[in-house]
Write a protein that holds these residues in place. Structure first.
Motif, mmCIF file in Angstrom:
data_model
loop_
_atom_site.group_PDB
_atom_site.id
_atom_site.type_symbol
_atom_site.label_atom_id
_atom_site.label_comp_id
_atom_site.label_asym_id
_atom_site.label_seq_id
_atom_site.Cartn_x
_atom_site.Cartn_y
_atom_site.Cartn_z
ATOM 1 N N TYR A 259 0.379 -1.232 -0.016
ATOM 2 C CA TYR A 259 -0.148 -0.262 0.403
ATOM 3 C C TYR A 259 1.233 1.637 -0.057
ATOM 4 C CZ TYR A 259 -3.959 -2.803 1.113
ATOM 5 O OH TYR A 259 -5.598 -3.780 1.098
ATOM 6 N N LEU A 260 2.098 1.505 0.902
ATOM 7 C CA LEU A 260 2.986 2.573 1.033
ATOM 8 C C LEU A 260 3.777 2.323 -0.618
ATOM 9 C CD1 LEU A 260 4.903 1.560 4.258
ATOM 10 C CD2 LEU A 260 3.028 3.715 3.512
ATOM 11 N N LEU A 261 3.858 1.598 -1.261
ATOM 12 C CA LEU A 261 4.680 1.365 -2.650
ATOM 13 C C LEU A 261 3.163 2.200 -2.776
ATOM 14 C CD1 LEU A 261 7.044 1.177 -4.288
ATOM 15 C CD2 LEU A 261 6.063 -1.159 -4.872
ATOM 16 N N LYS A 262 1.969 1.527 -3.098
ATOM 17 C CA LYS A 262 1.253 1.718 -4.464
ATOM 18 C C LYS A 262 0.491 3.821 -4.077
ATOM 19 C CE LYS A 262 -3.137 0.685 -6.257
ATOM 20 N NZ LYS A 262 -4.263 -0.880 -6.509
ATOM 21 N N GLY A 263 0.531 4.089 -2.586
ATOM 22 C CA GLY A 263 0.306 5.530 -2.185
ATOM 23 C C GLY A 263 1.256 6.419 -2.761
ATOM 24 N N PHE A 264 2.732 5.983 -2.303
ATOM 25 C CA PHE A 264 3.482 6.741 -3.107
ATOM 26 C C PHE A 264 4.098 7.025 -4.815
ATOM 27 C CE2 PHE A 264 8.039 6.564 -4.882
ATOM 28 C CZ PHE A 264 8.633 8.300 -4.680
ATOM 29 N N ARG A 265 3.548 6.071 -5.768
ATOM 30 C CA ARG A 265 3.793 6.073 -7.303
ATOM 31 C C ARG A 265 2.477 6.957 -7.288
ATOM 32 N NH1 ARG A 265 6.138 2.241 -10.289
ATOM 33 N NH2 ARG A 265 3.784 1.928 -11.462
ATOM 34 N N ASN A 266 1.697 6.901 -6.788
ATOM 35 C CA ASN A 266 -0.242 7.912 -6.672
ATOM 36 C C ASN A 266 -0.127 9.336 -6.081
ATOM 37 O OD1 ASN A 266 -1.349 5.716 -9.011
ATOM 38 N ND2 ASN A 266 -0.502 4.989 -7.484
ATOM 39 N N GLY A 267 1.233 9.644 -5.696
ATOM 40 C CA GLY A 267 0.883 10.446 -5.293
ATOM 41 C C GLY A 267 0.032 11.416 -3.690
ATOM 42 N N LEU A 268 -0.181 9.475 -3.107
ATOM 43 C CA LEU A 268 -0.816 9.498 -1.892
ATOM 44 C C LEU A 268 -0.617 8.930 -0.935
ATOM 45 C CD1 LEU A 268 -4.118 7.902 -3.901
ATOM 46 C CD2 LEU A 268 -3.981 10.541 -3.301
ATOM 47 N N LEU A 269 0.902 9.181 -0.378
ATOM 48 C CA LEU A 269 1.169 8.162 0.402
ATOM 49 C C LEU A 269 1.561 8.918 2.324
ATOM 50 C CD1 LEU A 269 3.861 7.033 0.923
ATOM 51 C CD2 LEU A 269 5.732 9.071 1.445
ATOM 52 N N ALA A 270 0.874 10.582 1.669
ATOM 53 C CA ALA A 270 0.426 11.007 3.624
ATOM 54 C C ALA A 270 -0.940 10.042 3.504
ATOM 55 C CB ALA A 270 0.436 12.414 3.298
ATOM 56 N N GLN A 271 -2.278 10.314 2.571
ATOM 57 C CA GLN A 271 -2.644 9.573 2.550
ATOM 58 C C GLN A 271 -3.111 7.943 3.375
ATOM 59 O OE1 GLN A 271 -7.015 8.388 0.908
ATOM 60 N NE2 GLN A 271 -6.057 10.534 0.523
ATOM 61 N N THR A 272 -1.831 7.152 2.788
ATOM 62 C CA THR A 272 -1.183 6.550 2.774
ATOM 63 C C THR A 272 -0.768 5.981 4.312
ATOM 64 O OG1 THR A 272 -1.220 5.472 0.728
ATOM 65 C CG2 THR A 272 -0.860 4.083 2.345
ATOM 66 N N LEU A 273 -0.151 6.468 4.595
ATOM 67 C CA LEU A 273 0.480 6.311 6.457
ATOM 68 C C LEU A 273 -0.889 6.945 7.318
ATOM 69 C CD1 LEU A 273 3.683 8.698 6.152
ATOM 70 C CD2 LEU A 273 3.700 6.276 6.347
ATOM 71 N N ARG A 274 -1.514 7.908 7.212
ATOM 72 C CA ARG A 274 -2.979 8.456 8.508
ATOM 73 C C ARG A 274 -3.785 6.915 7.715
ATOM 74 N NH1 ARG A 274 -6.926 10.981 7.004
ATOM 75 N NH2 ARG A 274 -6.659 11.661 5.127
ATOM 76 N N ALA A 275 -3.673 6.698 7.016
ATOM 77 C CA ALA A 275 -4.296 5.044 6.450
ATOM 78 C C ALA A 275 -4.019 3.901 8.119
ATOM 79 C CB ALA A 275 -5.001 4.532 5.498
ATOM 80 N N ILE A 276 -2.558 3.723 7.442
ATOM 81 C CA ILE A 276 -2.401 2.385 8.494
ATOM 82 C C ILE A 276 -2.000 2.857 10.100
ATOM 83 C CG2 ILE A 276 -0.117 1.369 8.670
ATOM 84 C CD1 ILE A 276 0.525 1.918 6.264
ATOM 85 N N GLY A 277 -2.172 4.529 9.802
ATOM 86 C CA GLY A 277 -2.502 4.318 11.936
ATOM 87 C C GLY A 277 -4.281 4.667 12.614
ATOM 88 N N ALA A 278 -4.560 5.098 10.779
ATOM 89 C CA ALA A 278 -5.748 4.894 11.845
ATOM 90 C C ALA A 278 -6.748 3.446 11.894
ATOM 91 C CB ALA A 278 -6.859 5.536 10.856
ATOM 92 N N ALA A 279 -5.711 2.767 10.707
ATOM 93 C CA ALA A 279 -6.039 0.630 11.123
ATOM 94 C C ALA A 279 -5.452 0.471 12.958
ATOM 95 C CB ALA A 279 -5.610 0.257 10.077
ATOM 96 N N ALA A 280 -4.237 0.731 12.924
ATOM 97 C CA ALA A 280 -4.039 0.702 14.077
ATOM 98 C C ALA A 280 -4.856 0.846 15.946
ATOM 99 C CB ALA A 280 -1.894 0.728 14.475
ATOM 100 N N GLU A 281 -5.645 2.296 15.268
ATOM 101 C CA GLU A 281 -5.291 2.576 16.742
ATOM 102 C C GLU A 281 -7.757 1.939 16.041
ATOM 103 O OE1 GLU A 281 -6.861 6.730 15.997
ATOM 104 O OE2 GLU A 281 -4.665 6.696 16.511
#
Length: 330
Positions: A259-281
């Motif tokens: 997901y991080l790689l795909k987010g980076f390739r599509n200019g959505l890295l910050a959104q991906t990081l937020r999503a992973i953090g939210a999933a952990a919560e």
């Protein structure tokens, strides 16, 4: 929740038709007309408005007042797809729950009757996913293909599946109630897959019916877009579902990395990081819920064997374009 127009059920029905509304008023009115024209079964129509403009709400109320056995309710805010469908489904009593997106229409006047008959014919069938075609062309709507890409040539056929597409589907009420409906925490994205996993774990099956068709307009108004929040929900909810199944974070590292790689390739890295953090919560704190062996076998033969190896799925998803048809249950 407020009743704006129409009435709640006062007679038996074969199917409760549920439609969520948030602007897209012209498309929603067309969906309502399509639902009201269904023949061959007794139905009750529920429409839940989740924040349309006052003028839009007025137009919806006018339409509902002219339809027997229909109700328009106001949620008082956006409950999301999962929460909104939970609310409407809980108001009805019919043995079948049929959901239609508010930018979609039934392809024929007997579509709901087909769905009811299909569930009646197979007692262990929990849900049916319809074939979703683009309204403008009549060709398969690839943005609404939620099955392995290798099965696309079979889009006009029928097969057991691991999920269904929310744009148009039917659920057996007894299966819905036993599995507990949707997880409202998901809000939007993957809620159908999550429900199907719980139903399959209880011994139910899911069926795709390529001969039962929904026409989808893919309206852009009030649509959750990939660059805005869609990718966030996609990543957050998928990881959350895996955590509910008892997967540890170390075992989810390859998925998160993809997901991080795909987010980076599509200019959505910050959104991906937020999503992973939210999933952990969101991760459950209690004992994990695990799929029974029979359920795992069902998922293997209906879904995973059609998707290739874990490495192939990871590579396809990680290198793909955000917003393209999902070809892997990454």
């Amino acid at each position: 929740m407020n009743l704006i127009a129409g009435c709640l059920p006062d007679r038996p029905a074969d199917a409760d038709i549920v439609i969520l509304a948030l602007d897209r008023i012209d498309e929603t009115l067309a969906a309502i007309r399509s639902a009201s024209r269904q023949t061959g079964v007794a139905t009750h129509l529920f429409v839940l408005d989740q924040g349309s403009s006052p003028d839009g709400l007025r137009r919806l109320a006018e339409a509902i007042r002219g339809i027997p056995g229909a109700a328009l309710l106001e949620a008082g805010g956006n409950l999301g797809v999962a929460g909104g469908r939970n609310l409407l489904s809980g108001l009805g009593h019919a043995r079948t729950i049929v959901a239609l997106d508010n930018d979609a229409e039934f392809a024929a006047a007997h579509t709901v009757a087909q769905l009811v008959a299909a569930l009646d014919a197979e007692p262990r069938l929990a849900a049916i996913g319809c074939r979703i075609v683009a309204d403008a062309t009549g060709t398969d709507d690839l943005s609404s293909w939620g099955y392995p890409a290798s099965l696309l040539p079979s889009a006009g056929e029928c097969f057991d599946a691991a999920t269904y597409v929310g744009a148009g589907h039917a659920i057996r009420r007894s299966a819905w109630e036993q599995a507990g409906g949707y997880d409202a925490k998901l809000f939007f994205c993957w809620e159908e897959f999550d429900f199907c996993l719980r139903a399959i774990a209880l011994g139910w099956r899911i069926r795709y019916r390529g001969d039962i068709v929904i026409r989808h307009k893919v309206a852009p108004e009030q649509r959750v877009c990939w660059p805005e929040a869609r990718w966030f929900y996609f990543v957050r909810n998928r990881l959350y579902i895996e955590r509910k199944l008892g997967r540890t974070w170390p075992s989810l590292a390859p998925r998160a990395a993809g997901y991080l790689l795909k987010g980076f390739r599509n200019g959505l890295l910050a959104q991906t990081l937020r999503a992973i953090g939210a999933a952990a919560e969101m991760s459950p704190r209690g004992a994990p819920w695990r799929m029974p062996r029979d359920a795992r076998s069902y998922l293997l033969r209906t879904d995973r064997v059609h998707r290739g190896s874990a490495w192939q799925r990871l590579r396809t998803e990680a290198l793909g374009r955000v917003g393209a048809v999902s070809t892997a249950r990454l």
